[in-house]
Design a protein around this motif. Sequence first.
Motif: not given
Lengths: 472, 472
Positions: A47-75
């Motif tokens: 309704e607000t932004f119309g379609t088509p639209a990409f919608v990005m989940d900030e928490e999801d993106f950041r969580t994946r960053c953190r998980r990879l940083a942890k797995a590889f011993g540092g960002g």
Amino acid sequence: MRRRTANAAEFNAIPAHVYPQTLRRETAGEHRGEVTIAGVPLTEIAETFGTPAFVMDEEDFRTRCRRLAKAFGGGHFVHYASKAFLSKTVARWVMDEGLSLDVASLGELQVALAAGFPAERITVHGNNKSPEFLRLAVSEGAELIVVDSLQEIEALSTVAGELGKTQDVLVRVTPGVHVDTHEFIATSHEDQKFGFSLASGAAHHAAMACHTADGVRLRGLHCHVGSQVFEAAGFALAAERLLGLWKQLLDSIATLTDEHAVDPSQGVGSDAPTLLDTLDLGGGYGIAYMPDQEALDVEEVASELKSKVRKAAESAGVPEPTLNVEPGRAIAGPSMITLYRVGTVKDVEVADGISRRYISVDGGMSDNIRPALYQAEYDCRVANREVAGELLPTRIVGSHCESGDVLVNDALVPEDVRPGDLLMIGATGAYCYAMASRYNMMTRPPVVRVADGEARLMIRRETIDDVLALEE
Amino acid sequence: MRRRTANAAEFNAIPAHVYPQTLRRETAGEHRGEVTIAGVPLTEIAETFGTPAFVMDEEDFRTRCRRLAKAFGGGHFVHYASKAFLSKTVARWVMDEGLSLDVASLGELQVALAAGFPAERITVHGNNKSPEFLRLAVSEGAELIVVDSLQEIEALSTVAGELGKTQDVLVRVTPGVHVDTHEFIATSHEDQKFGFSLASGAAHHAAMACHTADGVRLRGLHCHVGSQVFEAAGFALAAERLLGLWKQLLDSIATLTDEHAVDPSQGVGSDAPTLLDTLDLGGGYGIAYMPDQEALDVEEVASELKSKVRKAAESAGVPEPTLNVEPGRAIAGPSMITLYRVGTVKDVEVADGISRRYISVDGGMSDNIRPALYQAEYDCRVANREVAGELLPTRIVGSHCESGDVLVNDALVPEDVRPGDLLMIGATGAYCYAMASRYNMMTRPPVVRVADGEARLMIRRETIDDVLALEE
């Protein structure tokens, strides 16, 4: 044959591992039956932004960053491959989370710098870096440049000299390992534009050229084995092959008797022409586009690779290098969905008595070229309500004037999907917006960011005025 | 196996039928050995506008318009398919030359109207026309709307009613004829998003729905048989099948006894709900991308189709309809080249003792996705000088961070091509700029128009500021 949705209930149940982590179908309350992301109903976003639209989940993106940083011993060791999806906003998220960044063009470097990303955490790629690109990277102090041709080593040496700088580099090596999802093939020669062949001796030659070039400091080796990789074995073999070269290089440097001679047993200090300490195994970590796929287990791969590199270094008798990786899709991919409005619904008889349903949406190959380009598969669901009825063989198509304009080639979709419904496609964060065109003058959709119950514009929708403004 | 360039002299000799008509390699004078277009050296264009750049030959474009108009008995019957390449400038060229225009999206219609193209010469396509698109087309008075679904007929009737207009329409029919270059296959059912099936009766049903819908006047039938078609046979079979339906429609209308009854023997006047007078056989006329290809002979096809339609109409006992066609590529394709600067030149050992040369240029899959998307083949030549030496198996690649970023997969190119040379690729006028992306933040090249010794900007180069301006 891929396992398929069995009934409408299964179609309404969203496969969590394919979609952003805060996305869910509400089971109660005002928005019961609707899909929300970070608490925001997709109906409201449409309704607000119309379609088509990409919608990005900030928490999801950041969580994946953190998980990879942890797995590889540092960002620092994890370089987000910005070609997957780049904006100033995500560059800042990457920076906040302490990761490094990869850029592969002047434009990507410019966007990263415009976002305030520190150059000393940027690695620079490209098979054909322009003089302007090299100059900007060196003058801003890029952490590493991954050199890809002898001409580039020469050009870089010149630029570094002019700027009075010393540039750290990795040599891109083609190690003869190609991974295609679950299988890898090991060859010797490689027929591709990137890198220097290990087998032919070109990689050794290029690394020695870096060692002897003025203004260039050799820091290590780089390779990239494939895309959508689901197992560690291919990376491990590549690491082993690269460490073999590593040993040869140390030996070659040790035997030099000219002005480039250094004693590797002394360690190679920060002012030495070579400080071999970095092994970059690239990206290609597989994600789940479809419900029956499981993303690469990054913790498992990280641990396996670190152990493999340690052992290979030991057996080659070289100091253990730092391990860098370059995930792009594995960070951005699952964090985004594309939201479309259903238009035409048409049943087409494809043989006597057999029909296929064509559901047209208001985007298409201009916002997602991957199904047409790579025969990529995507998952789709209805976002504004639960749908019912028999499952029909369905093709989700776009609005372009081209019969190959397909988003989902072969899905089973409940029959009561109708014009006006909202359809979402999962895992569109990588290589969709990044590769979007304006084919048929269908301008690029916006990218909407959602976090903590709030949806905000990250990138606005293009308009026909943007197109017309380019013409004198 | 395609016949290949035999030596450097043959590589320097430009195949005229693949390139714009005013393009030539100068044999004397100040620019001897260089390629000029409309008298302007490409070195000068590269200097003034930078590379990569699209360069469009106005005279070539206009000549193709005129030739098609003449072949089909008038420009009105020839609709330039704007999806191939559209700008305000080319819309005006099409208008000047008396041709009609096809649009396939709201954006294409908006650009055409912004150029001042008269709506009464515009045909409107699309499998999923939005309400906004339909409303604009009807309110502006588009000549014809090609209806593609029952939902659209209903929506159109509503819009026409609201606007107090009657909209002329064609029904898009899938006649079961598919043409792939020299071969065509005839089937009954068709598995695609466009149109109404002839075999299933859907097309008859849709046409009758147009006949009976308020505010909609049925003017005829439309079909599209394929792309890069080199012979008339497929078009002719489709015409025959469509005229069979035509006859059935006239019969069905004649037997109606309700309020929609008209007497076809009276002729159907301009205020009647049906005025069956237009048969549109679409586009798909093949062009020469490679030296050993010959473009479809448009005069021959026009004459064959007109005669076929006349005979089919006679044998079906229906009045001979007007024949419309929709060439896009056949007009824009050969009128444009893409000019690149050579960067890295790298010889890669692909097997023991066998090498392939990789020549990288400063564009790639962002300005021409067709090789990656359709395995399309292109011809390339060096533009700034004559080159010499042995021919080497060569791949022309772009600067993108992707190994599939190939422009010419397999060419034979003289060995002395070097960094800094200008490389041109022919016949890039259709579906290159139109499908261009900003992948890797490589922004769109400019389109330069040349005529009478003068080069001017048609569409300016995009900059990274254009990208950054979209982000809040």
